[in-house]
Motif scaffolding. Sequence first.
Motif, PDB file in Angstrom:
ATOM      1  N   THR A 133       0.831  -1.193   0.000  1.00 38.48           N
ATOM      2  CA  THR A 133       0.000   0.000   0.000  1.00 38.48           C
ATOM      3  C   THR A 133       0.871   1.250   0.000  1.00 38.48           C
ATOM      4  N   ALA A 134       0.707   2.049  -1.011  1.00 42.34           N
ATOM      5  CA  ALA A 134       1.515   3.257  -1.116  1.00 42.34           C
ATOM      6  C   ALA A 134       0.971   4.335  -0.194  1.00 42.34           C
ATOM      7  N   VAL A 135       1.845   5.095   0.378  1.00 40.07           N
ATOM      8  CA  VAL A 135       1.425   6.131   1.305  1.00 40.07           C
ATOM      9  C   VAL A 135       1.993   7.456   0.847  1.00 40.07           C
ATOM     10  N   GLU A 136       1.143   8.411   0.728  1.00 42.32           N
ATOM     11  CA  GLU A 136       1.623   9.762   0.450  1.00 42.32           C
ATOM     12  C   GLU A 136       1.130  10.642   1.571  1.00 42.32           C
ATOM     13  N   SER A 137       2.035  11.221   2.285  1.00 42.00           N
ATOM     14  CA  SER A 137       1.634  12.072   3.399  1.00 42.00           C
ATOM     15  C   SER A 137       1.516  13.507   2.938  1.00 42.00           C
ATOM     16  N   VAL A 138       0.404  14.101   3.193  1.00 39.10           N
ATOM     17  CA  VAL A 138       0.232  15.523   2.928  1.00 39.10           C
ATOM     18  C   VAL A 138       0.107  16.229   4.272  1.00 39.10           C
ATOM     19  N   ASP A 139      -0.900  15.845   5.020  1.00 43.83           N
ATOM     20  CA  ASP A 139      -0.970  16.242   6.405  1.00 43.83           C
ATOM     21  C   ASP A 139      -1.687  15.120   7.148  1.00 43.83           C
TER      22      ASP A 139
ATOM     23  N   THR B 251      -4.612  14.714   7.915  1.00 43.09           N
ATOM     24  CA  THR B 251      -6.016  14.467   7.619  1.00 43.09           C
ATOM     25  C   THR B 251      -6.219  13.636   6.366  1.00 43.09           C
ATOM     26  N   GLU B 252      -5.152  13.351   5.630  1.00 42.21           N
ATOM     27  CA  GLU B 252      -5.387  12.647   4.374  1.00 42.21           C
ATOM     28  C   GLU B 252      -4.249  11.702   4.020  1.00 42.21           C
ATOM     29  N   ARG B 253      -4.606  10.702   3.245  1.00 47.41           N
ATOM     30  CA  ARG B 253      -3.640   9.725   2.761  1.00 47.41           C
ATOM     31  C   ARG B 253      -4.088   9.221   1.389  1.00 47.41           C
ATOM     32  N   ALA B 254      -3.100   8.840   0.581  1.00 51.74           N
ATOM     33  CA  ALA B 254      -3.403   8.212  -0.701  1.00 51.74           C
ATOM     34  C   ALA B 254      -3.141   6.723  -0.578  1.00 51.74           C
ATOM     35  N   VAL B 255      -3.965   5.943  -1.222  1.00 55.64           N
ATOM     36  CA  VAL B 255      -3.783   4.495  -1.165  1.00 55.64           C
ATOM     37  C   VAL B 255      -3.778   3.925  -2.572  1.00 55.64           C
ATOM     38  N   THR B 256      -3.042   2.855  -2.749  1.00 50.88           N
ATOM     39  CA  THR B 256      -2.984   2.162  -4.028  1.00 50.88           C
ATOM     40  C   THR B 256      -3.278   0.699  -3.789  1.00 50.88           C
ATOM     41  N   ARG B 257      -4.139   0.128  -4.618  1.00 47.47           N
ATOM     42  CA  ARG B 257      -4.447  -1.294  -4.424  1.00 47.47           C
ATOM     43  C   ARG B 257      -3.194  -2.134  -4.626  1.00 47.47           C
TER      44      ARG B 257
END
Lengths: 323, 284
Positions: free
Chosen positions: A300-306, A308-314
């Motif tokens: 699962t890919a994680v992109e931290s912005v702050d 309150t949010e996260r990006a996910v990849t199957r």
Amino acid sequence: MEAMTPNKWNIPDFGFGVGLRSVHYDYILENNPKVDWFEIISETYLESGGHVRYVLDKVAERYPIVLHGVSLSIGSSDPVNFEYLKLLKALADRVKSPYISDHLCWTGVNAHNVHDLLPIPYTEQSLNHIVNKVKQVMDFMERPLVLENVSTYAQFASSSMTEWDFHARLMEESQCGMLMDVNNIYVSAYNHDFSAKEFIDRIDPSLVGQYHLAGHTNKGTHILDTHNDHVIDAVWELYRYAFQRTGGRNTLLEWDEDIPEFDIVHQEALKAKRYRSEKGEQVITPIDRTSKHAPKMHVTAVESVDDTERAVTRQYKSSNNAL
Amino acid sequence: MPSNIPLDTLQRWMQSVIEHNGNDAEAWRSDEAQKEIPYEEAYLNVLPSKTLSPVERIAIYRRMFVLRMVDSMAIDYPGVRHFLSEEKFKEIVLEYVGKYPSKSYTLNHLGKKFPQFIKESLLDQKEFLYDLAQLELALTENMDATQSPILTQEELSSVKPEDWERASLVPIAALTLMEFVYPVADYLRAVMDEEPTQNEIGIKKNWVVVYRKEYTTWFKQLMHEEYVLLNELCSGTPLSNAFDVLAQRFPQRQTELEKYVFEWFSDWVGRGMFSKILLSHNTK
């Protein structure tokens, strides 16, 4: 030297292909590797409107694509699933797949899907049932169907013929073709103690539409078809043996577990060129077996912005490939 | 006898043995299996190899079935798996697929009923797990949602000032708004960031939007007021009416909210959450 036996359907020989897997999406889109063709697992793309569909459309613009399914369940006593076929046909049209392939097996009954390629009893009853289903599928799909021989781990006393006789008769009576998986012949020959060459000899070369090659795992008591490593030399030699009977056929390398970087998979596929020749030519394995794996896109890919949010990849579901 | 076993009978037998959530002996001797083929006959019908007995040969398929089901569900539900631990998660997944076996051509659909299964279960903290599973299912489903055109800044700019009152927004297909009783967004973020997590999760309402931008799926926590307004807009409420709803729901914060609304709106548009703008013929 090639014994050029044309295939019955004039399926073009694209050359040496690779299975399109999500861990390689970014690499392929960015680098346009010189691959002859790609095979896709049909079910991955049937209904997705997301990233996988985007990637498929991009890849289809640049390369020939052939559909390879895992859920046709042609050997199931269940009737043909036309809802599934509608999706499959739409996808085949979309990527202009000149033929489609799946497996000579069943994956479930009573509408269940255990997502495995299960063995069928080689009986007259099974044969009649499958011939009827194959005809329905080919009529609906309006393109050739080639069925892959699967690796099996069990045999039934109720079988009245060998696997190769069953496959040969199925092709004669239904007019479908064979996707000859040379590794699967090797695996099943080991597991069931038969001659791999006898299997190959029984198959009409004009009805072989494609080849598959893959690695496997020898557990001692049996071999598992794991698609997790390089092709072993004995399987390459079987490919040479089979190829001398058929001549040019699409040849594809499958790698579904512990997938290495794209170049390594591609180089393994290109090794097949060396076996399209007479026995005796020295084959040197050019691949470093310790090479690092593909980037872990399937984690699962994680992109931290702050916070309150996260990006996910199957993650990549190799299990969808029902090895 | 084995040569007379019909294809459908043999397949129902084998499927029941593979799907059985017990050991090999229990699977072969289960009522479901023996209803199809009695044990002794089934044993004779599966040939041994030089090295493996009939039971050991079928066990290969049984093991692969378990691996496939558990691996697939672990991919879709990493948060639930983390909370339950690997062993408990495996146990629950096998119960789940026993109750809701896959009937799809793809494993990507396997977990569709998992939140419902959790809700019906006797698991500790099942209310929290239900919320968490719903969020994780939404993320999985978002990845396959249809790709919508994105509302552009130019399209927004083309709306005349006097038309804004009767304008409504259409969200992209890959957008879901969710309201939770338990802090599942915080929990999932912590799991993804490999931060420590608690075993006891207390109630803490939270609001989340799941959306996709440039083929990447995101989840973002929202303020309650932000959720209310976005929910109104995504339901097709014209902009002016949506602002009224917000003011009525939070009258004590009206001045403060007026400041936020513009920021939120810009943010949502920037994230590509809207597909198009519609102008109705009726004003409020």
